[in-house]
Structures are given as C-alpha cells and as structure tokens.
Design a protein around this motif. Structure first.
Motif: not given
Length: 172
Positions: A8-17, A157-168
C-alpha cells in the motif's frame, strides 16, 4: 517476488511521484538502494542512490548528482538535522515522505540496529515548516494510513489515522 513489501505504501508513493514527476526522469533517491529503487526503475525512472553515507555529517554529498529530482522516502526522520540536507540539494524538485507522529504510539526505535531509529516523527505542519524554512515551496501533499493485520486498539487506530505524509516541493 517481494511478498513482504509494504504494498500500500509503495503504491501510494509511486502514484504520488508519477503525479508530480512523470517518467522518464533522473532521480537521486536518498538512502541505500532498496526495493523501491527497483520499482521506480521498472516504471521508467533512472535512479541513483546514496551509499549509506551519514548525511548529517556530509550533507553536501547531495550536490554531486545531476538529476531532475531528489527523492527522500522515509529518510528525514533518521537524520538529526534534515534542515542541512534540504538546504544543500541543488536540484529544484523534491519528493519526500515521512512518517507522521502517532499520538498512540512511541517513535520507532530498533532494538537491534543502533542506526535504525527515528529522531523525528513529524506532524504535517512541522514538516511543512521545515521544508519552507529550508527554502522549499510545497506544491502538493498527500497522507495515507498504514493498517496492520492484527487485533487490538492500536491496529484499529492505524486503520484510519494517517501514518505517512508525502510532499512535492520546488526550490524557491
């Protein structure tokens, strides 16, 4: 091939990039070569990695690469002074992700690896401030959760609390 990767994290990171820096592009990915370096290459990026040097001690290392963008995926939380590295980056584009501070969990610290620790787990406004103070203008952000397949209050709590923050961001 990689069964234990954070899909999930890699998919979100790649899409954001891909949203902010479409391939092909030359990337300096801060940190040692890793599975996500390969994922970027499989998606049309040319990737250079640092070699595990201590960027707190030699932040100017990031100037040695002629690239279109610098990426820092879960790197800045491991540095005592991420401000210094951010100031030294000479390219004008940066994509970074950091783990967000969770009110219900302590900062990450490996019990077996003295280097694998988080000196910082940011709130979004803190990371924004660090970026702006070090000369970057934020152009896009995104957050996502990191649910785990366990029972308990923290996993819930992890299922609905954001853990990662991406910035461009782009250099001012």
């Amino acid at each position: 091939m990689y069964t234990k990767l954070p899909k999930k994290r890699y998919a979100h990171t790649l899409k954001f990039l891909q949203t902010h820096i479409p391939a092909p592009a030359k990337v300096l990915d801060l940190g040692v070569r890793n599975p996500f370096s390969e994922i970027m290459e499989e998606n049309g990026y040319t990737v250079f990695n640092t070699n595990g040097e201590d960027l707190d001690l030699i932040p100017e290392l990031v100037k040695e690469y002629d690239v279109d963008v610098v990426t820092a995926f879960e790197i800045f939380e491991h540095l005592l002074a991420p401000f210094n590295v951010l100031r030294e980056i000479s390219t004008t584009k940066l994509v970074a992700t950091v783990p967000l501070k969770l009110w219900f969990s302590d900062a990450y610290r490996s019990k077996t690896d003295m280097w694998d620790r988080h000196y910082h787990e940011f709130e979004d406004w803190q990371f924004d401030w660090l970026m702006e103070k070090s000369g970057w203008e934020i152009k896009g952000t995104e957050k996502w959760t990191n649910p785990v397949q366990r029972l308990g209050i923290r996993p819930l709590l992890r299922s609905f609390t954001p853990r990662y923050y991406a910035v461009y961001a782009e250099k001012r």
